[in-house]
Write an enzyme that holds these catalytic residues in place. Structure first.
Site, PDB file in Angstrom:
ATOM      1  N   ASN A 150       0.810  -1.231   0.000  1.00 15.98           N
ATOM      2  CA  ASN A 150       0.000   0.000   0.000  1.00 15.98           C
ATOM      3  C   ASN A 150       0.840   1.276   0.000  1.00 15.98           C
ATOM      4  OD1 ASN A 150       0.757  -0.591   2.657  1.00 15.98           O
ATOM      5  ND2 ASN A 150      -0.968   0.559   3.485  1.00 15.98           N
ATOM      6  N   GLY A 204       9.706 -11.505  -5.064  1.00 18.66           N
ATOM      7  CA  GLY A 204       8.971 -12.754  -5.277  1.00 18.66           C
ATOM      8  C   GLY A 204       7.740 -12.838  -4.414  1.00 18.66           C
ATOM      9  N   GLY A 206       5.123 -13.876  -1.464  1.00 17.77           N
ATOM     10  CA  GLY A 206       5.227 -14.004  -0.012  1.00 17.77           C
ATOM     11  C   GLY A 206       5.341 -15.452   0.427  1.00 17.77           C
ATOM     12  N   ARG A 208       6.553 -17.942  -1.033  1.00 12.26           N
ATOM     13  CA  ARG A 208       7.840 -18.610  -1.363  1.00 12.26           C
ATOM     14  C   ARG A 208       9.016 -17.818  -0.785  1.00 12.26           C
ATOM     15  NH1 ARG A 208       9.860 -19.712  -6.869  1.00 12.26           N
ATOM     16  NH2 ARG A 208      10.898 -21.472  -5.915  1.00 12.26           N
ATOM     17  N   GLY A 210       9.118 -14.842   0.751  1.00 10.21           N
ATOM     18  CA  GLY A 210       8.883 -14.309   2.105  1.00 10.21           C
ATOM     19  C   GLY A 210       8.984 -15.419   3.140  1.00 10.21           C
ATOM     20  N   GLU A 248       3.524  -5.511  12.249  1.00  6.79           N
ATOM     21  CA  GLU A 248       2.589  -4.391  12.075  1.00  6.79           C
ATOM     22  C   GLU A 248       1.477  -4.893  11.173  1.00  6.79           C
ATOM     23  OE1 GLU A 248       2.839  -1.678  13.684  1.00  6.79           O
ATOM     24  OE2 GLU A 248       4.858  -1.995  14.459  1.00  6.79           O
ATOM     25  N   CYS A 282      -3.234   1.647   6.202  1.00  9.88           N
ATOM     26  CA  CYS A 282      -3.625   0.906   7.407  1.00  9.88           C
ATOM     27  C   CYS A 282      -4.187   1.849   8.470  1.00  9.88           C
ATOM     28  CB  CYS A 282      -2.427   0.137   7.951  1.00  9.88           C
ATOM     29  SG  CYS A 282      -0.991   1.195   8.185  1.00  9.88           S
ATOM     30  N   GLU A 461       7.346   0.247  15.891  1.00 13.68           N
ATOM     31  CA  GLU A 461       8.388   0.794  15.033  1.00 13.68           C
ATOM     32  C   GLU A 461       8.545   2.270  15.400  1.00 13.68           C
ATOM     33  OE1 GLU A 461       6.782  -0.356  11.098  1.00 13.68           O
ATOM     34  OE2 GLU A 461       8.325  -1.895  11.098  1.00 13.68           O
TER      35      GLU A 461
END
Ligand code: NDP
Length: 482
Positions: A150, A204, A206, A208, A210, A248, A282, A461
């Site tokens: 996003n 790539g 998520g 795989r 990630g 998050e 978010c 964060e």
């Protein structure tokens, strides 16, 4: 067609298995580039590069890390227009938003954490009758950073900048849906001669690439921003190895409007907090709760303004509402609008796909949508839609406002509109959220903690919170008095 490449050990690399994924332009619905479909082998290569670079990066003086991060921020700033155009093309967001918010904030993230590298300090405590306790905070090692689509570069930099500032080396994966500005970042890094292996970017899927980052036994910490369901999977893949996790996650944020607020100011900001980035932030306030005595006035004024919001070509500077990020996401949003109707909601404006003309005919556009008549228990008000859809509900008392605001499993952000100082503090204290804005929205001071409670995440964060996450504290106790 342009092919995005992985950035490993300071060089560009094709994916080990030679597989590629199509990258779509949301404004047109057409494929315009391809990205590596990386797997565990690519992650291993990136890990090895990061491990090789760790000793020298972690051992470098903080002012050296400061200079490199600053150079990176300057390289982005120098090419701000190109970055903003790429972000808009890749994500569907208006180029005006990418130019005013996304890219400048990515620049600020690198600047801020460049400075943080030189300012971060650890604690010491004098212990009466014993001596001293002091705490060292060393970098963790190789860390994984995984970010969503996003706010692509903005959230990517929000993770990798503190990780690098604290002396870690990084294996990072941007969202497969919006990889372009992370690729541009690797171009900038190469142009300025950023030290090889310190930052590695693996593109790539998520599930795989990630997942391989999360499962890698030697990657010691994962900083993740994305959906709550993905967060749960990461707890399973990485948390069970006792890795440090910063998660998050999603939100369903209340925007609580009291009758005594500055109406015009509230209306102007509520339009943004509802629909900025097509509602795909978010922090957007997707549940509007308005005091009953002004509900009629608010609904009339709000829907009038919303129905005039024009959805258009994100590449045009005057466009304020662009495309949503992908076809599946558009279909998901539209299915929630159907659900809202089934649940008894009244669509006051919007509620449908928008068909533009010419090249944009297959793009993913949705009219900004306002729904009334739903209580807080229904799925529309409980589940994250993450699109240009808001609901409006009413309350009579402060207690009822708080109860409704807290009526979801999420707890990321919230907004309160009131001129009553005591009430502002009271309600802010009672709202279950990690972030509360009073009479404003999306204002960020990078020193402040950022994150949510309940199903919106674990950890914070921002500022020294991020520097603490990316370092391992060790307490050393010295007896010199007994
Ligand atoms: P996802 O959870 O689908 O994906 C986030 C990232 O995680 C992507 O890079 C994705 O890759 C990757 N990923 C997916 N599955 C796995 C896995 N099993 N292991 C490791 N990595 C994985 O989120 P979205 O990209 O759809 O982003 C939207 C969500 O992000 C919303 O829920 C939103 O609320 C949340 N968000 C939260 C913020 C906060 O600060 N709390 C800020 C911004 C967004 P791929 O793209 O290839 O699937």
């Amino acid at each position: 067609m342009e092919r995005i490449l992985n950035y490993i050990d300071g060089k560009w690399c094709e994916p080990s298995e030679g597989k590629w994924i199509d990258n779509y332009q949301p404004a047109t619905g057409k494929v315009y580039s391809q990205i590596p479909d990386s797997g565990a082998d690519d992650v291993e290569k990136a890990y090895q590069a990061a491990r090789g670079a760790f000793k020298s990066w972690a051992g470098s003086k903080s002012n050296i890390r400061f200079k490199w991060l600053l150079k990176l921020s300057q390289a982005i700033e120098k090419n701000l227009e190109a970055y903003a155009a790429a972000e808009s093309k890749d994500n569907g967001k208006p180029v005006s938003l990418a130019t005013a918010v996304d890219i400048p904030r990515a620049v600020s993230n690198f600047e801020f954490f460049a400075a943080a590298a030189t300012q971060f300090a650890s604690e010491s405590h004098y212990t009466e009758g014993l001596g001293i306790n002091y705490t060292t905070r060393r970098p963790i090692g190789v860390v994984g950073c995984i970010s969503p689509w996003n706010l692509p570069l903005y959230l990517f930099s929000w993770k990798i900048a503190p990780a690098l500032a604290a002396g870690n080396t990084v294996v990072a994966k941007p969202s497969e849906i919006t990889p372009m500005t992370a690729y541009l970042l690797s171009k900038s890094a190469m142009e300025i001669g950023f030290p090889a292996g310190v930052l590695n970017i693996v593109h790539g899927l998520g599930a795989r690439a990630g997942d391989a980052i999360c499962r890698h036994p030697k990657i010691k910490a994962i900083s993740f921003t994305g959906g709550t369901e993905t967060g749960k999977r990461i707890v399973e893949s990485a948390g069970t190895q006792f890795k440090k996790l910063s998660l998050e996650l999603g939100g369903k944020n209340p925007n609580v409007i009291f009758a005594d607020c500055d109406f015009d100011d509230m209306l102007k900001v509520t339009l943004r907090s509802s629909f900025a980035n097509q509602g795909q932030i978010c922090l957007c306030g997707s549940r509007i709760l308005v005091e009953e005595s002004i509900a009629e006035k608010f609904i009339a004024a709000f829907t009038e303004k919303v129905s005039k919001m024009k959805v258009g070509d994100p590449a045009k500077p005057e466009t304020k509402m662009g495309a949503v990020v992908s076809k599946p996401h558009m279909e998901k949003i539209l299915s929630y609008i159907d659900l809202a109707k089934e649940e008894g909601g009244k669509v006051k404006c919007g509620g449908h796909q928008v068909k533009l003309e010419g090249d944009l005919a297959e793009g993913y556009y949705i009219a900004p949508t306002v729904i009334t008549g739903l209580d807080q228990t229904c799925r529309t008000n409980q589940e994250e839609i993450f699109g240009p859809v808001v609901t409006i509900d009413t309350f009579k008392t402060e207690a009822e406002a708080i109860e409704k605001a807290n009526a979801t499993t999420y707890g990321l952000a919230s907004t309160i509109w009131t001129a009553n100082l005591k009430r502002a503090h009271r309600v802010a204290g009672e709202i279950e959220a990690g972030i509360v804005w009073v009479n404003c929205w999306l204002e960020r001071d990078l020193r402040t903690p950022f994150g949510g409670i309940k199903s919106s995440g674990v950890g914070r964060e921002g500022g020294f919170e991020a520097m603490k996450f990316f370092t391992e504290p060790k307490n050393i106790c010295i007896n010199y008095e007994s």
